[in-house]
Design an enzyme around this catalytic site. Structure first.
Site, PDB file in Angstrom:
ATOM      1  CG  ASP A 155      -2.011   1.208   0.936  1.00  0.00           C
ATOM      2  OD1 ASP A 155      -2.462   1.355   2.197  1.00  0.00           O
ATOM      3  OD2 ASP A 155      -2.241   1.584   0.124  1.00  0.00           O
ATOM      4  CE  LYS A 158      -1.242   3.451  -3.996  1.00  0.00           C
ATOM      5  NZ  LYS A 158      -1.104   2.651  -2.678  1.00  0.00           N
ATOM      6  CG  ASP A 183      -5.556   0.039  -0.782  1.00  0.00           C
ATOM      7  OD1 ASP A 183      -5.390   1.003  -0.415  1.00  0.00           O
ATOM      8  OD2 ASP A 183      -6.776  -0.261  -1.128  1.00  0.00           O
ATOM      9  CG  ASN A 184      -4.641   2.308  -3.122  1.00  0.00           C
ATOM     10  OD1 ASN A 184      -3.868   2.330  -2.435  1.00  0.00           O
ATOM     11  ND2 ASN A 184      -6.177   2.741  -3.075  1.00  0.00           N
ATOM     12  CD  GLU A 213      -8.288   5.062   0.544  1.00  0.00           C
ATOM     13  OE1 GLU A 213      -8.705   3.922   0.021  1.00  0.00           O
ATOM     14  OE2 GLU A 213      -7.349   5.238   0.372  1.00  0.00           O
TER      15      GLU A 213
HETATM   16  C1  LIG Z   1       8.948   3.276  -2.448  1.00  0.00           C
HETATM   17  N1  LIG Z   1       9.340   2.870  -1.155  1.00  0.00           N
HETATM   18  C2  LIG Z   1       8.951   2.997   0.198  1.00  0.00           C
HETATM   19  N2  LIG Z   1       9.306   2.497   1.368  1.00  0.00           N
HETATM   20  C3  LIG Z   1       8.892   2.945   2.328  1.00  0.00           C
HETATM   21  N3  LIG Z   1       7.528   3.951   2.357  1.00  0.00           N
HETATM   22  C4  LIG Z   1       7.243   4.161   1.382  1.00  0.00           C
HETATM   23  C5  LIG Z   1       7.683   3.853   0.131  1.00  0.00           C
HETATM   24  N4  LIG Z   1       6.991   4.577  -0.721  1.00  0.00           N
HETATM   25  C6  LIG Z   1       5.891   5.187  -0.119  1.00  0.00           C
HETATM   26  N5  LIG Z   1       6.111   5.161   1.209  1.00  0.00           N
HETATM   27  C7  LIG Z   1       5.272   5.497   2.224  1.00  0.00           C
HETATM   28  O1  LIG Z   1       4.104   4.834   2.035  1.00  0.00           O
HETATM   29  C8  LIG Z   1       2.706   5.755   2.121  1.00  0.00           C
HETATM   30  C9  LIG Z   1       2.178   6.056   0.622  1.00  0.00           C
HETATM   31  C10 LIG Z   1       1.243   5.828   0.249  1.00  0.00           C
HETATM   32  C11 LIG Z   1       1.087   6.010  -1.204  1.00  0.00           C
HETATM   33  N6  LIG Z   1      -0.629   5.608  -1.062  1.00  0.00           N
HETATM   34  C12 LIG Z   1      -1.360   6.224  -2.244  1.00  0.00           C
HETATM   35  O2  LIG Z   1      -0.932   7.169  -2.950  1.00  0.00           O
HETATM   36  C13 LIG Z   1      -2.593   6.105  -2.168  1.00  0.00           C
HETATM   37  C14 LIG Z   1      -3.473   7.252  -2.935  1.00  0.00           C
HETATM   38  C15 LIG Z   1      -5.043   6.907  -2.819  1.00  0.00           C
HETATM   39  C16 LIG Z   1      -5.628   8.136  -3.706  1.00  0.00           C
HETATM   40  C17 LIG Z   1      -6.837   7.608  -4.373  1.00  0.00           C
HETATM   41  C18 LIG Z   1      -7.719   8.605  -5.038  1.00  0.00           C
HETATM   42  C19 LIG Z   1      -7.221   9.934  -5.136  1.00  0.00           C
HETATM   43  F1  LIG Z   1      -7.987  10.939  -5.635  1.00  0.00           F
HETATM   44  C20 LIG Z   1      -5.941  10.184  -4.552  1.00  0.00           C
HETATM   45  C21 LIG Z   1      -5.469   9.521  -3.878  1.00  0.00           C
HETATM   46  C22 LIG Z   1      -5.629   6.273  -1.965  1.00  0.00           C
HETATM   47  C23 LIG Z   1      -4.649   5.032  -1.660  1.00  0.00           C
HETATM   48  O3  LIG Z   1      -5.557   4.211  -0.762  1.00  0.00           O
HETATM   49  C24 LIG Z   1      -3.333   5.233  -1.339  1.00  0.00           C
HETATM   50  O4  LIG Z   1      -2.806   4.165  -0.566  1.00  0.00           O
HETATM   51  C25 LIG Z   1       3.675   6.864   2.834  1.00  0.00           C
HETATM   52  F2  LIG Z   1       2.929   8.311   2.404  1.00  0.00           F
HETATM   53  C26 LIG Z   1       4.967   6.877   2.382  1.00  0.00           C
HETATM   54  O5  LIG Z   1       5.990   7.837   3.093  1.00  0.00           O
HETATM   55 MG   LIG Z   2      -4.025   2.496  -0.382  1.00  0.00          MG
END
Ligand SMILES: CNc1ncnc2c1ncn2[C@@H]1O[C@H](/C=C/CNC(=O)c2cc(-c3ccc(F)cc3)cc(O)c2O)[C@H](F)[C@H]1O
Ligand SMILES: [Mg+2]
Length: 228
Positions: A155, A158, A183-184, A213
């Site tokens: 999650d 993406k 997810d997603n 969500e």
């Molecule tokens: C790449 N390696 C990483 N290592 C450790 N932590 C990480 C890493 N990469 C990210 N993180 C960490 O994981 C998290 C990132 C979550 C990203 N999630 C989403 O973008 C996401 C977006 C939507 C969404 C849907 C519709 C809309 F209009 C707008 C948004 C819905 C969802 O359920 C999501 O999960 C955190 F922020 C980041 O620091």
């Molecule tokens: Mg998500």
């Protein structure tokens, strides 16, 4: 505005959820995010699919990529038997800090594994690792004495779903029967990941349609069983 969205979630939970009651913390986050301010937690609808997969898998070793505020970490942890280990990786130190404080409010014995002064061996269920998955995944076997994961909840960004899945394979962290739950896969979408798990002979994949969500928008989660 001096506060961040995760801080506003934390303050709402601290004001309105019962200490030591993980279910009340989960529902407080859901009510805040559906009534006050949207946030990217897996949420209550997709959360029920996550719950069902956890219960069906009965995992001993769980990995989560992308802790954020720890909402799905808590959903998973509450269903794990004692002795199970849940490793959650988060690269943003502010998000990690908020997650830790939410775990404390929920009474989840969580440990910041990046802290040097930790007791030997897993004394608690949730181990929060601060750092990037691409750096930490190759270190899990050595640093945490983990062999294989029974369940991985994906999650985070993406675009990182596919490279990190390949990395888990290459690091020998998946065994025949390991379950990936992503997810997603519809919104925002992870098209390269979907194409891979749905076409690779090494996975048996299944889509669970749901909603994004807190919104009336289509989304879903993909369950992929690694076949070894
Ligand atoms: C790449 N390696 C990483 N290592 C450790 N932590 C990480 C890493 N990469 C990210 N993180 C960490 O994981 C998290 C990132 C979550 C990203 N999630 C989403 O973008 C996401 C977006 C939507 C969404 C849907 C519709 C809309 F209009 C707008 C948004 C819905 C969802 O359920 C999501 O999960 C955190 F922020 C980041 O620091
Ligand atoms: Mg998500």
């Amino acid at each position: 505005s001096g506060t961040t969205r995760p801080m506003r979630i934390l303050h709402y939970v601290q004001r309105s959820a019962k200490c030591g009651d993980v279910l009340s913390v989960i529902s407080a986050i859901d009510s805040f995010c559906s009534k006050v301010e949207w946030a990217m937690n897996v949420g209550d609808k997709k959360g029920e699919i996550l719950d069902a997969v956890v219960l069906e898998t009965r995992p001993r070793y769980v990995l989560e990529l992308g802790t954020y505020c720890g909402y799905s970490t808590m959903r998973i942890a509450r269903l794990l038997p004692p002795g199970a280990r849940l490793i959650t990786i988060e690269m943003n130190s502010h998000y990690a800090q908020v997650a830790k404080e939410l775990f404390q409010h929920a009474g989840l014995d969580a440990q910041d594994k990046s802290a040097e002064k930790r007791p030997a061996g897993p004394t608690c269920k949730v181990e929060l690792l601060l750092g990037s998955s691409s750096v930490l995944i190759p270190q899990l076997k050595k640093k945490l004495d983990i062999d294989k994961f029974d369940l991985v909840f994906i999650d985070h960004w993406k675009v990182s779903y596919l490279p990190d899945t390949r990395l888990l394979e290459e690091c020998g962290l998946l065994k025949s029967g390991s379950v990936l739950l992503a997810d997603n896969v519809t919104c925002p979408g992870a098209p390269d990941y979907l194409e891979y798990v749905r076409n690779s002979p090494r996975y048996r994949s299944q889509y669970f349609p749901s909603q994004l969500e807190y919104l009336q928008v289509e989304d879903g989660v993909e369950k992929s069983v690694f076949l070894g």
